[in-house]
Design a protein around this motif. Structure first.
Motif, PDB file in Angstrom:
ATOM      1  N   VAL A  62     -11.875 -23.851   9.041  1.00 24.16           N
ATOM      2  CA  VAL A  62     -12.124 -25.272   9.280  1.00 24.16           C
ATOM      3  C   VAL A  62     -12.999 -25.858   8.173  1.00 24.16           C
ATOM      4  CG1 VAL A  62     -13.117 -26.935  10.880  1.00 24.16           C
ATOM      5  CG2 VAL A  62     -11.833 -24.973  11.756  1.00 24.16           C
ATOM      6  N   ALA A  63     -14.025 -25.120   7.760  1.00 25.65           N
ATOM      7  CA  ALA A  63     -14.895 -25.603   6.688  1.00 25.65           C
ATOM      8  C   ALA A  63     -14.117 -25.774   5.387  1.00 25.65           C
ATOM      9  CB  ALA A  63     -16.061 -24.624   6.476  1.00 25.65           C
ATOM     10  N   GLY A  64     -13.197 -24.831   5.109  1.00 26.10           N
ATOM     11  CA  GLY A  64     -12.381 -24.939   3.907  1.00 26.10           C
ATOM     12  C   GLY A  64     -11.488 -26.162   3.929  1.00 26.10           C
ATOM     13  N   PHE A  65     -10.910 -26.480   5.091  1.00 24.85           N
ATOM     14  CA  PHE A  65     -10.080 -27.672   5.210  1.00 24.85           C
ATOM     15  C   PHE A  65     -10.895 -28.924   4.891  1.00 24.85           C
ATOM     16  CE2 PHE A  65      -6.364 -26.377   8.201  1.00 24.85           C
ATOM     17  CZ  PHE A  65      -6.149 -25.240   7.436  1.00 24.85           C
ATOM     18  N   CYS A  66     -12.071 -29.026   5.489  1.00 32.73           N
ATOM     19  CA  CYS A  66     -12.907 -30.221   5.300  1.00 32.73           C
ATOM     20  C   CYS A  66     -13.377 -30.353   3.857  1.00 32.73           C
ATOM     21  CB  CYS A  66     -14.100 -30.185   6.250  1.00 32.73           C
ATOM     22  SG  CYS A  66     -13.633 -30.209   8.000  1.00 32.73           S
ATOM     23  N   ARG A  67     -13.806 -29.240   3.288  1.00 32.99           N
ATOM     24  CA  ARG A  67     -14.273 -29.280   1.894  1.00 32.99           C
ATOM     25  C   ARG A  67     -13.155 -29.702   0.946  1.00 32.99           C
ATOM     26  NH1 ARG A  67     -15.872 -24.602   1.876  1.00 32.99           N
ATOM     27  NH2 ARG A  67     -14.100 -23.571   0.858  1.00 32.99           N
ATOM     28  N   LEU A  68     -11.971 -29.127   1.128  1.00 38.95           N
ATOM     29  CA  LEU A  68     -10.847 -29.476   0.273  1.00 38.95           C
ATOM     30  C   LEU A  68     -10.438 -30.931   0.471  1.00 38.95           C
ATOM     31  CD1 LEU A  68      -8.630 -28.642  -1.691  1.00 38.95           C
ATOM     32  CD2 LEU A  68      -7.309 -27.776   0.239  1.00 38.95           C
ATOM     33  N   GLY A  69     -10.430 -31.394   1.713  1.00 40.09           N
ATOM     34  CA  GLY A  69     -10.050 -32.773   1.976  1.00 40.09           C
ATOM     35  C   GLY A  69     -10.987 -33.775   1.332  1.00 40.09           C
TER      36      GLY A  69
ATOM     37  N   LEU B  11     -15.613 -34.593  11.313  1.00 35.47           N
ATOM     38  CA  LEU B  11     -15.793 -36.040  11.468  1.00 35.47           C
ATOM     39  C   LEU B  11     -16.089 -36.718  10.134  1.00 35.47           C
ATOM     40  CD1 LEU B  11     -17.842 -36.046  14.790  1.00 35.47           C
ATOM     41  CD2 LEU B  11     -15.488 -36.847  14.487  1.00 35.47           C
ATOM     42  N   ASN B  12     -16.858 -36.048   9.267  1.00 39.77           N
ATOM     43  CA  ASN B  12     -17.147 -36.615   7.949  1.00 39.77           C
ATOM     44  C   ASN B  12     -15.862 -36.763   7.131  1.00 39.77           C
ATOM     45  OD1 ASN B  12     -19.851 -36.677   8.566  1.00 39.77           O
ATOM     46  ND2 ASN B  12     -20.334 -34.760   7.519  1.00 39.77           N
ATOM     47  N   TYR B  13     -14.994 -35.750   7.195  1.00 38.11           N
ATOM     48  CA  TYR B  13     -13.725 -35.821   6.471  1.00 38.11           C
ATOM     49  C   TYR B  13     -12.844 -36.939   7.032  1.00 38.11           C
ATOM     50  CZ  TYR B  13      -8.979 -34.487   5.034  1.00 38.11           C
ATOM     51  OH  TYR B  13      -7.694 -34.494   4.556  1.00 38.11           O
TER      52      TYR B  13
ATOM     53  N   SER C 174      -8.654 -18.033   0.013  1.00 43.04           N
ATOM     54  CA  SER C 174      -8.815 -18.138  -1.442  1.00 43.04           C
ATOM     55  C   SER C 174      -7.727 -19.003  -2.065  1.00 43.04           C
ATOM     56  CB  SER C 174      -8.808 -16.742  -2.081  1.00 43.04           C
ATOM     57  OG  SER C 174      -7.544 -16.120  -1.921  1.00 43.04           O
ATOM     58  N   LEU C 175      -6.542 -19.050  -1.443  1.00 43.89           N
ATOM     59  CA  LEU C 175      -5.457 -19.880  -1.965  1.00 43.89           C
ATOM     60  C   LEU C 175      -5.721 -21.372  -1.762  1.00 43.89           C
ATOM     61  CD1 LEU C 175      -2.323 -17.806  -0.909  1.00 43.89           C
ATOM     62  CD2 LEU C 175      -3.031 -18.333  -3.229  1.00 43.89           C
ATOM     63  N   LEU C 176      -6.690 -21.723  -0.926  1.00 47.65           N
ATOM     64  CA  LEU C 176      -7.057 -23.133  -0.792  1.00 47.65           C
ATOM     65  C   LEU C 176      -7.628 -23.691  -2.091  1.00 47.65           C
ATOM     66  CD1 LEU C 176      -8.697 -23.321   2.762  1.00 47.65           C
ATOM     67  CD2 LEU C 176      -6.423 -24.106   2.078  1.00 47.65           C
ATOM     68  N   GLU C 177      -8.045 -22.809  -2.996  1.00 48.00           N
ATOM     69  CA  GLU C 177      -8.558 -23.246  -4.294  1.00 48.00           C
ATOM     70  C   GLU C 177      -7.446 -23.380  -5.330  1.00 48.00           C
ATOM     71  OE1 GLU C 177     -11.686 -24.076  -4.326  1.00 48.00           O
ATOM     72  OE2 GLU C 177     -11.920 -23.338  -2.283  1.00 48.00           O
ATOM     73  N   ASP C 178      -6.234 -22.970  -5.001  1.00 51.45           N
ATOM     74  CA  ASP C 178      -5.095 -23.026  -5.923  1.00 51.45           C
ATOM     75  C   ASP C 178      -4.314 -24.303  -5.641  1.00 51.45           C
ATOM     76  OD1 ASP C 178      -2.740 -22.771  -7.335  1.00 51.45           O
ATOM     77  OD2 ASP C 178      -2.480 -20.639  -6.888  1.00 51.45           O
ATOM     78  N   SER C 179      -4.333 -25.249  -6.583  1.00 50.70           N
ATOM     79  CA  SER C 179      -3.734 -26.569  -6.328  1.00 50.70           C
ATOM     80  C   SER C 179      -2.248 -26.491  -6.025  1.00 50.70           C
ATOM     81  CB  SER C 179      -3.967 -27.489  -7.531  1.00 50.70           C
ATOM     82  OG  SER C 179      -3.387 -26.931  -8.698  1.00 50.70           O
ATOM     83  N   SER C 180      -1.560 -25.458  -6.539  1.00 50.74           N
ATOM     84  CA  SER C 180      -0.121 -25.371  -6.307  1.00 50.74           C
ATOM     85  C   SER C 180       0.224 -24.805  -4.938  1.00 50.74           C
ATOM     86  CB  SER C 180       0.531 -24.511  -7.401  1.00 50.74           C
ATOM     87  OG  SER C 180       0.049 -23.178  -7.338  1.00 50.74           O
TER      88      SER C 180
END
Length: 931
Positions: free
Chosen positions: A775-782, A853-855, A742-748
């Motif tokens: 892994v999905a969260g990393f790619c989505r955020l990137g 790979l898309n990221y 959930s902290l992946l959504e917090d920009s700070s």
């Protein structure tokens, strides 16, 4: 390999030749640097549904709602075209109907047919395309049909909004007019490039030539418009269309700024200067070093500023008696010059001789608000000189060298005036001090250093110092920025000045003396005699009891103790002095945490092993008696780490303290700080004893309302991953990972959370909880984070607080923050892939490999633009990720080649081939064989 992403694009269209060749899109195609003629070919790939599907796949879109388009010229994309695409790819495309509103009966019949019989899921109407408002009666039958059919209606109504805000922007009510101008500027930034509001700029140019409210409205809209475009220009994404538009707006503002300064025109000149400030953020690609417009711009700014300053002289007044309008106009024009000095220095530098006299004049006897901006102008130029010197790009003397003989005495006069009480504005004195520090660093010929030495020597002989002035301390601060030899000489000569100031004078002078002493200890500690350090220690132990000075003298104590390197005997004496002072100050005094931080520094720097156990017990006993123990965590951390294996003797007491303090939000950070060291000390030998702390750690993560506490929890998790065995780490990870996701959504907190997640995943392998979600969260955020994230645009209302000298650093900080986030995401993925590949369990994240790979394909587009070590590390990390995937899944090379931009892929492989990293070079051969 299939992606589990569930994104849906609810507003798209699969183009036809009729659609792509319609005249309405000509300007949009030019904006995107595309030749409209290429779409006349019926076999163009864009007309293939495979291209739409490929775009969806690269964007992690599972399904798309594709719309029909009907205009007064007929169907651009007919309902039948949409039906064919949907039937060819069921489950990927869903139809959105439209129709010709000129025949309402037939239009409604067609909509009903495609919704009922062909599974269309919505209706889309574009009122602006028909040059009508959304409340036109022609649309009513369609609205009724949507209600009866139970499908959503999609509209675009911006045209009516645009017309309304233009009318409101000339409203006599200033608040209404300003708010409407802001909306108009926002709409213009989006609509003008796409050809939807082509009449706006000619309208604004016409208004700007008229006197009255329309003129002000035009300037305001241009200013807000420029704000919206500022980020694109900073990121170097502005096309020729934007450059041409900005050029026209600049010329409109300049015409008004050069008007005669009479009556109401002067007020409009002020608005023009404020608008220029915003436009200059977009002017880096419009203005050139030697072009006519640049010279006209600088001449106009200088003339307006000098005219404002001369108004008071014509009235027989001093510069300090500027009217409010004159002061605002002078400030606005100086801010424009400051912005040029910060963001477009190549435009300013050839004409600096023409600008500098006016800026120097603005520093002499003017109100402090004007003088501060003028001082900041020189700070910006000095920053450029410092950066150029570090890169070796200046062959000459730099930008400021020619003006130092006039500039440095003015700055020193400001510092001297602060001693005499003639300057009451603290901000001006601080600005002059900062500028002097930067000039010392930028000066190659040591002119500044000589002037400051003369300034200090003239006022004070070291043997006669009784009560030094505030300006003297600030001047000495500047000398600390000099080269090592001169700085050392300054410290040696003027240490008595600092010592005297720490004892005598009012509190503000003593605080400044403490700050100067701290900087001297940080930068030139070897040059400070032992006797002087002893004097500063005793003075600080007394001054720290004064709450107004506790923090600054506490900083002196911390620096002294961290450099003490005391022997066991000296340690006993110093620790005794600190503890005695600690017991004497009131429980709630800010001196207490300062004293404890100083004690922690002493513990870390000294030979104190014989006393550590007794000191720890004394500390733990004190913790039971006093609730307000800020700083105790740092001491316990230092004690725990210095005790090493011997800390096991006190493990129960330490665990009890950590658990109890982490439950109390007011002292939570102290418990967490001690826990970091405790996990490192007990993790391998007594892991089960730490289990009582994990629920509290998870609770801090879940509440996430204290950034400092979160940072300490991240350190605890990383320490646990490094020291605990997987079976002991798994319960902690199970509690922590959901909160970290959930902290992946917090920009700070994104970068730190990503680092923790990857560390836990690498430590636990295929048993890591929520692995696919990580892994999905990393790619989505990137993919959703801009590669060149920028700070918030400076609003017109906030110009007074805009500092040119800080803008360079602020922009660089934001660029580095975005770079750090992508580095954390890529390094996290590389760590997971490397460990899983080595362990032969890469199949655990197989479903997420397309997303990875898309990221990576998106990220390599920006690698050729990168420079320096950070960009190199990102390049190598991308190569390692791809290599680990290809080692287990060779067919992934074709997927990567398909989703990557061909030109970017070519540049990426070329840079990888020239890399010093062996795995990066080998990837080039693997890609060429497998793709």
């Amino acid at each position: 390999m299939t992606s589990s992403c569930k994104a849906v694009d609810a507003w798209m269209q699969h183009p036809t030749k009729r659609f792509m060749t319609d005249d309405i899109f000509t300007s949009l195609l030019r904006w995107n640097r595309l030749d409209p003629a290429q779409f006349q070919q019926g076999e163009h790939p864009i007309y293939s549904t495979q291209m739409s599907l490929s775009s969806m796949e690269s964007g992690l879109v599972e399904a798309g709602l594709i719309s029909a388009w009907y205009s007064p010229q007929g169907p651009m994309i007919s309902n039948e075209d949409v039906r064919n695409a949907c039937e060819a790819h069921p489950g990927r495309f869903f139809g959105v109907a439209s129709g010709d509103i000129r025949d309402p009966v037939r239009c409604v019949q067609e909509i009903r047919n495609f919704v009922k019989n062909h599974g269309f899921v919505a209706v889309r109407i574009l009122p602006w395309l028909w040059q009508k408002y959304a409340n036109d009666p022609l649309f009513y039958p369609i609205y009724t049909a949507c209600v009866e059919l139970g499908v959503p209606l999609c509209l675009q109504v911006k045209r009516s909004v645009r017309e309304a805000v233009l009318r409101a922007s000339v409203d006599p009510d200033v608040a209404v007019a300003r708010a409407a101008a802001a909306v108009a500027g926002t709409c213009a930034a989006q609509d003008v490039p796409s050809g939807q509001w082509v009449e706006l700029l000619p309208t604004l140019e016409r208004w700007s030539a008229e006197e009255g409210q329309a003129q002000i409205a035009a300037l305001r809209i241009m200013g807000f418009w420029a704000e919206e475009w500022w980020q694109s220009f900073v990121c170097e994404q502005g096309g020729q269309e934007i450059r041409t538009t900005v050029l026209r707006m600049l010329k409109a503002c300049l015409r008004l700024l050069t008007c005669l300064p009479t009556g109401g025109i002067r007020e409009n000149q002020l608005v023009a200067a404020e608008t220029l400030f915003q436009l200059l953020g977009c002017a880096r690609d419009v203005l050139g070093p030697d072009d006519t417009l640049s010279r006209e711009l600088l001449d106009a700014l200088v003339l307006a500023c000098r005219t404002a300053l001369l108004q008071c002289h014509q009235r027989g007044q001093s510069s300090s008696e500027l009217t409010e309008l004159d002061q605002l106009l002078a400030s606005a024009t100086l801010r424009c010059l400051g912005r040029l000095a910060t963001e477009s220095v190549t435009v300013l530098s050839p004409n600096l001789c023409c600008v500098a006299p006016t800026v120097l004049q603005s520093m002499q006897g003017t109100p402090s608000a004007v003088s501060i901006i003028a001082v900041e102008f020189w700070s910006s130029l000095a920053l450029h000189d410092i950066a150029a010197a570090s890169c070796g790009t200046y062959a000459g003397e730099g930008l400021v060298a020619e003006f130092l003989p006039q500039l440095v005495p003015l700055l020193l006069a400001m510092l001297a005036a602060s001693d005499a009480g003639r300057w009451s504005d603290q901000q001006l004195v601080e600005a002059a001090s900062v500028s002097l520090q930067l000039l010392v660093k930028a000066d190659k010929d040591e002119f500044c250093i000589q002037q400051i030495f003369q300034f200090l020597s003239r006022s004070h002989a070291s043997s006669q110092i009784v009560e030094p002035g505030f300006g003297d301390l600030l001047a000495l601060d500047a000398l600390l920025e000099a080269r090592e030899r001169e700085a050392a000489e300054a410290v040696g000569l003027f240490c008595p000045l600092v010592s005297a100031a720490m004892v005598h004078g009012n509190p503000s002078w003593r605080i400044q003396a403490a700050k100067t002493a701290t900087r001297a200890l940080q930068m030139q500690k070897e040059c400070i005699p032992h006797a002087v350090k002893e004097s500063w220690l005793q003075t600080s132990l007394v001054a720290i009891r004064d709450e107004s000075m506790s923090f600054d003298f506490g900083q002196v104590l911390q620096e002294l103790m961290s450099q003490a390197c005391a022997s066991p005997k000296s340690f006993e004496i110093l620790a005794g002095q600190l503890l005695a002072a600690f017991e004497e100050v009131p429980p709630n005094s800010p001196a207490r945490p300062a004293l404890l931080r100083a004690l922690a520094g002493l513990i870390e720097s000294s030979s104190c092993e014989p006393f550590l156990g007794a000191l720890l017990l004394k500390f733990l006993d004190a913790l039971q008696k006093c609730r307000h123990m800020d700083g105790a965590g740092g001491c316990l951390k230092a004690l725990t780490l210095r005790l090493g294996p011997a800390v096991l003797e006190f493990a129960d007491r330490l665990l009890q303290f950590c658990a109890s303090r982490m439950l109390d939000s007011t002292v939570q950070e102290e418990g967490l700080l001690a826990t970091v060291a405790l996990v490192k000390a007990l993790g391998k030998s007594h892991p089960s004893d730490l289990a009582s702390l994990w629920p509290v750690v998870a609770r801090v993560l879940a509440e996430r309302d204290q950034p400092e506490a979160l940072n300490l929890v991240f350190k605890i998790l990383q320490a646990a991953a490094e020291t605990l065995e997987p079976r002991h780490l798994l319960p902690l990870a199970a509690q922590a990972v959901p909160a970290l996701l959930s902290l992946l959504e917090d920009s700070s907190q994104q970068a730190a959370a990503a680092e923790c997640l990857s560390t836990l995943a690498a430590a636990l392998g295929a048993d890591a909880p929520h692995l696919e979600a990580t892994v999905a969260g990393f790619c989505r955020l990137g993919q959703s984070t801009p590669v060149a994230a920028m700070p918030a645009k400076p609003r017109l209302e906030a110009q007074g607080s805009w500092k040119p000298s800080s803008a360079i650093q602020r922009m660089e900080d934001w660029r580095l923050r975005a770079l750090a986030l992508h580095a954390a995401l890529l390094q996290g993925l590389a760590k997971i892939l490397e460990v899983f590949s080595r362990q032969g369990v890469l199949h655990a994240v197989e479903t997420q490999l397309p997303a990875i790979l898309n990221y990576l394909a998106l990220r390599i587009q920006f690698i050729p633009r990168g420079r320096g070590p950070a960009a190199t590390r990102i390049l190598e990390t991308c190569c390692h990720c791809i290599a680990d995937i290809l080692a287990s899944y060779p067919d992934a090379a074709s997927h990567f080649a398909r989703v990557a931009d061909p030109q970017s892929l070519k540049h990426f492989l070329a840079i990888a081939a020239a890399s010093a990293d062996e795995r990066s070079r080998s990837l080039v051969q693997v890609m060429s064989l497998q793709a």
